[in-house]
Design an enzyme around this catalytic site. Structure first.
Site, short mmCIF file in Angstrom:
data_model
loop_
_atom_site.label_atom_id
_atom_site.label_comp_id
_atom_site.label_asym_id
_atom_site.label_seq_id
_atom_site.Cartn_x
_atom_site.Cartn_y
_atom_site.Cartn_z
N ARG A 16 0.83 -1.22 0.06
CA ARG A 16 -0.01 -0.07 -0.13
C ARG A 16 0.83 1.21 0.05
O ARG A 16 0.49 2.23 -0.54
CB ARG A 16 -0.93 0.12 1.13
N LYS A 76 -13.65 -11.16 7.68
CA LYS A 76 -14.55 -10.20 7.66
C LYS A 76 -16.00 -10.66 7.44
O LYS A 76 -16.35 -10.32 6.55
CB LYS A 76 -14.35 -8.73 7.25
N GLY A 128 -6.51 -5.91 1.53
CA GLY A 128 -5.11 -5.83 2.27
C GLY A 128 -4.62 -7.21 2.55
O GLY A 128 -3.49 -7.19 2.35
N GLY A 137 -12.82 -4.30 0.79
CA GLY A 137 -14.17 -3.70 1.02
C GLY A 137 -14.62 -2.53 -0.26
O GLY A 137 -15.63 -2.89 -0.62
P1 ADP Z 1 -8.87 -8.68 3.22
O1 ADP Z 1 -7.82 -8.02 3.93
O2 ADP Z 1 -8.28 -9.42 1.89
O3 ADP Z 1 -10.00 -8.11 2.60
P2 ADP Z 1 -10.18 -9.96 5.49
O4 ADP Z 1 -9.40 -8.85 6.14
O5 ADP Z 1 -11.42 -10.17 5.44
O6 ADP Z 1 -9.33 -10.09 4.08
O7 ADP Z 1 -9.40 -11.45 6.09
C1 ADP Z 1 -7.98 -11.75 6.26
C2 ADP Z 1 -7.98 -12.60 7.22
O8 ADP Z 1 -8.81 -13.68 7.33
C3 ADP Z 1 -6.41 -13.52 7.29
O9 ADP Z 1 -5.74 -12.78 8.38
C4 ADP Z 1 -6.84 -15.00 7.55
O10 ADP Z 1 -5.89 -15.68 8.51
C5 ADP Z 1 -8.15 -14.58 7.91
N1 ADP Z 1 -8.90 -16.20 7.62
C6 ADP Z 1 -9.14 -16.88 6.52
N2 ADP Z 1 -9.65 -17.98 6.76
C7 ADP Z 1 -9.92 -18.11 8.03
C8 ADP Z 1 -10.54 -19.12 8.88
N3 ADP Z 1 -11.17 -20.19 8.47
N4 ADP Z 1 -10.71 -18.81 10.39
C9 ADP Z 1 -10.12 -17.79 10.90
N5 ADP Z 1 -9.68 -16.76 9.85
C10 ADP Z 1 -9.30 -16.87 8.63
MG MG Z 2 -8.32 -7.29 6.04
#
Ligand code: ADP
Ligand code: MG
Length: 405
Positions: free
Chosen positions: A37, A202, A360, A384
């Site tokens: 970023r 999330k 992210g 998001g």
């Molecule tokens: P992004 O930032 O790409 O939008 P999120 O913030 O929603 O993604 O989620 C990222 C996190 O989700 C990572 O830190 C990962 O460890 C977690 N994650 C993925 N699968 C699982 C799971 N089954 N249980 C708990 N955490 C998870």
């Molecule tokens: Mg995230």
């Protein structure tokens, strides 16, 4: 209507320009684990510095909750930015206080300062419009014009994203332009088959987007934390895995809608279940209809999609002409639970068409797993924000810059 550009701000030499970046990078023990970023913010900062502007960079980092908290200081980010720009970057210890005012007033033409975390101030994310406007007014006093370039936050109606853009002559930065060019390709007329892959943690944020995505896509692949709400909706027990009980009904509705619309939602048929959350956890592969038949029964935690699912997802991705992926398939930060995310990333690099990674943690994941940015069509800095754009939602941080979908 198109976004106002930096050119619309006129002559910038000697002017103080406030730039909202999204420098919310993942950190571990005070160390930046992925500087994607920060790198993505460079073109705009470079452009402004070449134009002779005095640049005050503002950003948030993490969720400090409206008060100063050392853990969320942007100091390390300012250092990294300085390394990347090959220049010393000044750092102010507050956002609108004495330090910020002095630092900004001391800038010479072409110099850049980073101000401390916006979210150390309750006004940044306040629910009350007037409170946000008051904080934006304090920010506005620091500069003469405003460039909004934090694509990752344009879906948020926050003081530094929305009210500040109203308070000063404002324009979109180059990162926002780049991001929107790609997202436009995903919405205007995506070449088909079009697959969206969703995961991450999330869950409640992301489940909501599915309803809007269904009419637009051909295939939806569900991994990460949200897979367990889908499995629960299909009548499976999920042990101690992430579960949004109050969303089960909504998800059941999505599954029915998808069937009616001829959209394929692929839900994992297997998962990696662990004894506890940790890199040293014992773990086994379990079938989705028997997640509680592991040695840990109801306390077992599903932390990745299983190998059969990973293979199925990879095949669906490779067969697509357009793929958007947001959210890791599992807890990729821990080695035993990274395979699903790796398989999906690998498949995206093989897409004959447009592949986009957004979010992210998703962007950090592909880099941490050893992939190069160039292996994907685009790596978006916003998870998001990208999703809401694809849903066709109104994004306040873009509309305030003149955007109309
Ligand atoms: P992004 O930032 O790409 O939008 P999120 O913030 O929603 O993604 O989620 C990222 C996190 O989700 C990572 O830190 C990962 O460890 C977690 N994650 C993925 N699968 C699982 C799971 N089954 N249980 C708990 N955490 C998870
Ligand atoms: Mg995230």
């Amino acid at each position: 209507m198109a976004l106002r550009t930096i050119e619309s701000l006129g002559e910038l030499s000697g002017k103080t320009v406030i730039v909202r970046c999204d420098l919310n990078v993942p950190m571990e023990d005070g160390r930046i684990t992925d500087d994607g970023r920060i790198r993505a913010s460079l073109p705009t900062l470079d452009r402004l510095r070449s134009a002779g502007a005095r640049v005050a960079v503002i950003s948030h980092l993490g969720r400090p909750g409206g008060a100063p908290d050392e853990t969320f200081s942007l100091a390390a980010v300012a250092d990294r930015l300085g390394e990347l720009l090959g220049d010393h970057i000044r750092f102010a210890a507050d956002t609108v206080g004495e330090s910020a005012q002095k630092t900004v007033a001391g800038l010479r033409d072409g110099q850049i300062a980073v101000l401390e975390n916006l979210r150390f101030n309750p006004g940044e994310t306040a629910k009350d419009d007037a409170v946000r406007a008051a904080f934006a007014a304090e920010l506005a006093r620091l500069g003469e014009s405003f460039v909004s370039d934090g694509f990752g936050v344009v879906h948020r109606k926050q003081a530094s994203v929305y009210e500040l853009a109203e308070a000063l002559p404002s324009a979109a930065g180059l990162l926002i332009d780049t991001e929107l060019d790609v997202l436009d390709k995903l919405t205007a007329n995506p070449s088909r088959p079009y697959t969206v892959v969703l995961g991450g943690s999330k869950v409640s944020d992301k489940l909501g987007v599915i309803g809007h995505l269904l009419p637009r896509v051909d295939t939806l692949l569900i991994g990460g934390g949200m897979m367990f709400t889908f499995l629960a909706a299909l009548g499976h027990r999920v042990g101690s895995s992430l579960l949004e009980k109050d969303q089960i009904e909504t998800v059941t509705g999505y599954l029915e809608d998808a069937k009616r619309m001829g959209v394929e939602i692929i839900v994992p048929t297997d998962a990696v279940v662990a004894s506890h959350f940790g890199a040293d956890a014992e773990h086994v592969v379990a079938s989705s209809d028997a997640l509680e038949s592991t040695p840990w029964g109801e306390s077992g935690l599903g932390l990745d999609i299983g190998p059969a699912t990973a293979e199925r997802f990879a095949a669906a991705i490779r067969d697509s002409s357009t793929v958007f992926w947001n959210g890791p398939m599992g807890v990729f930060e821990l080695r035993p639970f990274a395979a699903g995310t790796r398989a999906v990333a690998e498949a995206l690099t093989e897409v004959n068409g447009l592949s986009v990674v957004g979010g992210g943690d998703s962007a950090a994941a592909v880099r941490a797993l050893g992939f190069d940015d160039g292996q994907f069509g685009h790596i978006s800095t916003g998870g998001g924000a990208s999703l809401e754009f694809l849903e066709g939602k109104h994004l306040p941080g873009l509309e305030v810059l003149g955007w109309q979908a």
